[in-house]
Design a protein around this motif. Structure first.
Motif: not given
Ligand code: SF4
Ligand code: SF4
Length: 117
Positions: A13-17, A70-75
């Motif tokens: 998820g790094a690219c989303c942040a 760790k654990q991510v998702s795109c809502s």
């Protein structure tokens, strides 16, 4: 034998942040047409919108859920804008963008192997 670090995007998820996410306003939801929810975007310039949170000093897309690394998702995964669909398309089969590692380094995450295209 050396081992190759491989992650799935839901463990990263790094690219989303890390990066600004800009897209054409036609990708916004309107009427019955699905798209990026209007409340999650701000006007940037001309016909360009930007995902909220992606142009902050500490960047994090408003649609990102979970903990980076760790654990991510795109809502809004089904309706995410085109830059998100185009970035890291092959990451889940272990072929990463060079930019993945730039994003990951901002979060103190180790680099992933970068394939040459
Ligand atoms: S595309 Fe790259 S930076 Fe983005 S979540 Fe996947 S591995 Fe991480
Ligand atoms: S819309 Fe989804 S995929 Fe795109 S940056 Fe935000 S959380 Fe990531």
């Amino acid at each position: 034998m050396s081992s190759v670090l491989r992650v799935s995007c839901t463990e990263c998820g790094a690219c989303c942040a890390a990066f600004r996410v800009s897209f054409h306003k036609s990708e916004l939801a309107h009427g019955e047409v699905p798209g990026v929810p209007v409340h999650m975007a701000v006007h940037e310039v001309n016909n360009t919108m930007r995902m909220c949170g992606t142009d902050e000093s500490v960047s994090r897309c408003v649609a990102l859920v979970g903990e980076v690394g760790k654990q991510v998702s795109c809502s809004i995964y089904q309706n995410r804008p085109s830059p998100c669909r185009e970035f890291g398309q092959l990451a889940d089969v272990g072929i990463y963008e060079e930019a993945c590692n730039r994003a990951r380094s901002r979060h103190g995450l180790p680099p992933l192997p970068v394939e040459s295209w």
